[in-house]
Design a protein around this motif. Structure first.
Motif, PDB file in Angstrom:
ATOM      1  N   THR A   1       0.774  -1.238  -0.159  1.00 13.29           N
ATOM      2  CA  THR A   1      -0.104   0.274  -0.185  1.00 13.29           C
ATOM      3  C   THR A   1       0.980   1.067  -0.107  1.00 13.29           C
ATOM      4  O   THR A   1       1.870   0.718   1.028  1.00 13.29           O
ATOM      5  CB  THR A   1      -0.874   0.156   1.311  1.00 13.29           C
ATOM      6  OG1 THR A   1      -1.835  -1.053   1.245  1.00 13.29           O
ATOM      7  CG2 THR A   1      -1.775   1.223   1.267  1.00 13.29           C
TER       8      THR A   1
ATOM      9  N   LEU B   1      -3.331   5.549  -0.608  1.00 16.33           N
ATOM     10  CA  LEU B   1      -3.641   6.630   0.839  1.00 16.33           C
ATOM     11  C   LEU B   1      -3.126   7.570   0.196  1.00 16.33           C
ATOM     12  O   LEU B   1      -2.006   8.038   0.322  1.00 16.33           O
ATOM     13  CB  LEU B   1      -3.345   5.721   2.493  1.00 16.33           C
ATOM     14  CG  LEU B   1      -3.339   5.017   2.661  1.00 16.33           C
ATOM     15  CD1 LEU B   1      -3.016   4.575   3.710  1.00 16.33           C
ATOM     16  CD2 LEU B   1      -4.981   4.581   2.367  1.00 16.33           C
TER      17      LEU B   1
ATOM     18  N   GLN C   1      -9.451  12.941   2.403  1.00 15.68           N
ATOM     19  CA  GLN C   1     -11.130  12.424   1.370  1.00 15.68           C
ATOM     20  C   GLN C   1     -11.841  12.678  -0.131  1.00 15.68           C
ATOM     21  O   GLN C   1     -11.788  11.933  -0.785  1.00 15.68           O
ATOM     22  CB  GLN C   1     -11.768  12.312   2.214  1.00 15.68           C
ATOM     23  CG  GLN C   1     -11.575  11.376   3.530  1.00 15.68           C
ATOM     24  CD  GLN C   1     -12.269  11.748   4.704  1.00 15.68           C
ATOM     25  OE1 GLN C   1     -13.166  13.023   4.758  1.00 15.68           O
ATOM     26  NE2 GLN C   1     -12.020  10.901   5.437  1.00 15.68           N
TER      27      GLN C   1
ATOM     28  N   ALA D   1      -9.184  11.772  -3.047  1.00 11.24           N
ATOM     29  CA  ALA D   1      -9.114  10.262  -3.443  1.00 11.24           C
ATOM     30  C   ALA D   1      -9.664   9.922  -3.841  1.00 11.24           C
ATOM     31  O   ALA D   1     -10.920   9.421  -4.908  1.00 11.24           O
ATOM     32  CB  ALA D   1      -9.674   9.887  -2.144  1.00 11.24           C
ATOM     33  N   GLU D   2     -11.805  10.750  -3.429  1.00 12.66           N
ATOM     34  CA  GLU D   2     -12.912  10.869  -4.461  1.00 12.66           C
ATOM     35  C   GLU D   2     -12.835  11.264  -5.809  1.00 12.66           C
ATOM     36  O   GLU D   2     -13.200  10.805  -6.760  1.00 12.66           O
ATOM     37  CB  GLU D   2     -14.290  11.555  -3.856  1.00 12.66           C
ATOM     38  CG  GLU D   2     -14.561  10.450  -1.903  1.00 12.66           C
ATOM     39  CD  GLU D   2     -15.603  11.294  -1.608  1.00 12.66           C
ATOM     40  OE1 GLU D   2     -15.794  12.274  -1.709  1.00 12.66           O
ATOM     41  OE2 GLU D   2     -15.592  11.154  -0.463  1.00 12.66           O
TER      42      GLU D   2
ATOM     43  N   ALA E   1     -10.911   8.157  -7.814  1.00 11.20           N
ATOM     44  CA  ALA E   1     -11.468   7.333  -8.078  1.00 11.20           C
ATOM     45  C   ALA E   1     -12.148   7.604  -9.323  1.00 11.20           C
ATOM     46  O   ALA E   1     -12.506   6.267 -10.191  1.00 11.20           O
ATOM     47  CB  ALA E   1     -12.379   7.212  -6.759  1.00 11.20           C
TER      48      ALA E   1
ATOM     49  N   THR F   1      -9.158   1.966  -6.073  1.00 12.46           N
ATOM     50  CA  THR F   1      -9.653   2.702  -5.361  1.00 12.46           C
ATOM     51  C   THR F   1      -9.426   3.267  -4.709  1.00 12.46           C
ATOM     52  O   THR F   1      -8.609   2.597  -3.429  1.00 12.46           O
ATOM     53  CB  THR F   1     -11.139   2.098  -4.577  1.00 12.46           C
ATOM     54  OG1 THR F   1     -12.276   1.727  -5.971  1.00 12.46           O
ATOM     55  CG2 THR F   1     -12.551   3.383  -4.540  1.00 12.46           C
TER      56      THR F   1
ATOM     57  N   ARG G   1      -8.069   5.310  -1.276  1.00 16.41           N
ATOM     58  CA  ARG G   1      -8.661   6.270  -0.120  1.00 16.41           C
ATOM     59  C   ARG G   1      -8.261   7.367   0.345  1.00 16.41           C
ATOM     60  O   ARG G   1      -7.049   7.953   0.495  1.00 16.41           O
ATOM     61  CB  ARG G   1      -8.906   5.307   0.969  1.00 16.41           C
ATOM     62  CG  ARG G   1      -9.616   3.775   0.220  1.00 16.41           C
ATOM     63  CD  ARG G   1      -9.637   3.080   1.936  1.00 16.41           C
ATOM     64  NE  ARG G   1      -8.248   2.425   1.861  1.00 16.41           N
ATOM     65  CZ  ARG G   1      -8.312   1.653   3.012  1.00 16.41           C
ATOM     66  NH1 ARG G   1      -8.734   1.720   4.163  1.00 16.41           N
ATOM     67  NH2 ARG G   1      -6.959   0.963   3.027  1.00 16.41           N
TER      68      ARG G   1
END
Ligand SMILES: NC(=O)c1ccc[n+]([C@@H]2O[C@H](COP(=O)([O-])OP(=O)(O)OC[C@H]3O[C@@H](n4cnc5c(N)ncnc54)[C@H](OP(=O)(O)O)[C@@H]3O)[C@@H](O)[C@H]2O)c1
Length: 222
Positions: A7, A33, A43, A46-47, A50, A58, A60
């Motif tokens: 990760t 991440l 956040q 990340a959205e 995605a 996806t 995060r």
């Protein structure tokens, strides 16, 4: 470390470079991440990532300390001005982690970019001094953020120089760079040689400005 199961965390993952690297790894199916000084901003980035074309894992997002604690390999992609303070605040979660510094300490004036003097020798050496328990490497200095971010770019034909004093760590980062189609991770020497790799970015920016390019580096005969 089994490279397939890594990760990747990105400190400053909301910025141009961090976001671009996050996109490329997400496209390659690597769990990412995305870190920020603000949890919500991480956040949100990340959205947004995605939803980009080609994303297979996806991402995060969250606050930088959450990223530092949750990732196996942590890329530092913040401006030089915030580098030392941020890393000092993350000493504990980064202990034992592979930390990849891509920070180029540069100044800009009327003549363009130029390397700034760094007391420890380089940004990467500063990271190693601040994080004695981390496995600090240096890489991704010469990868253009606009190319990383461009969904139309399927392959990036360049080499990523990976520097460090921990052979297993540099090999992990080389393999990670190689997950980006067209990219090779090439060992570039010990951490004490990071200064000129960071400083060379000033030359690349000058090249980019003159030729309106996104220049990268290729090592021949390897
Ligand atoms: N841009 C490139 O093409 C490129 C290429 C190679 C290497 N680099 C290196 O990558 C690093 C990031 O470049 P960038 O262009 O992505 O920069 P940037 O967009 O200006 O900043 C990246 C992120 O760092 C966070 N940040 C800003 N100031 C900070 C501070 N004082 N302390 C902690 N975090 C801070 C911000 O995220 P939050 O507000 O969400 O915390 C910001 O989104 C630089 O060191 C640069 O030398 C850049």
């Amino acid at each position: 470390m089994a490279e397939q199961s890594i990760t990747v965390g990105i400190l400053g993952g909301t910025g141009d470079q961090g976001r671009g690297l996050a996109y490329r790894f997400a496209r390659a199916g690597v769990p990412v991440l995305v870190g920020s000084r603000t949890e919500e901003k991480g956040q949100q980035a990340a959205e947004e990532l995605a939803k980009l074309p080609g994303v297979r894992a996806t991402p995060r997002g969250g606050a930088n300390p959450w990223v530092a604690a949750g990732a196996d390999v942590v890329i530092v992609a913040v401006p030089w001005e915030g580098h030392g303070d941020l890393l000092a605040s993350l000493r504990e979660p980064l202990a034992g982690k592979i930390v990849v510094d891509c920070v180029n300490p540069l100044g800009f004036d009327k003549q363009g970019p130029y390397p700034l003097p760094v007391e420890e020798g380089s940004a990467a050496q500063q990271a190693a001094a601040i994080l004695p328990e981390a496995r600090v490497c240096a890489a991704f200095h010469h990868v253009s953020a606009p190319l990383l971010a461009d969904p139309a770019v399927d392959e990036m034909h360049l080499d990523v120089l990976v520097l460090g004093d921990d052979r297993a760590a540099t090999e992990t980062v080389q393999a990670l760079a190689g997950r980006i189609p067209g990219v090779r991770g090439i060992y570039g020497g010990r951490l004490r040689n990071a200064h000129q790799v960071e400083a060379f970015t000033a030359n690349l920016i000058a090249i980019n400005r003159r030729y309106r390019a996104h220049a990268g580096v290729r090592i021949t005969d390897v």
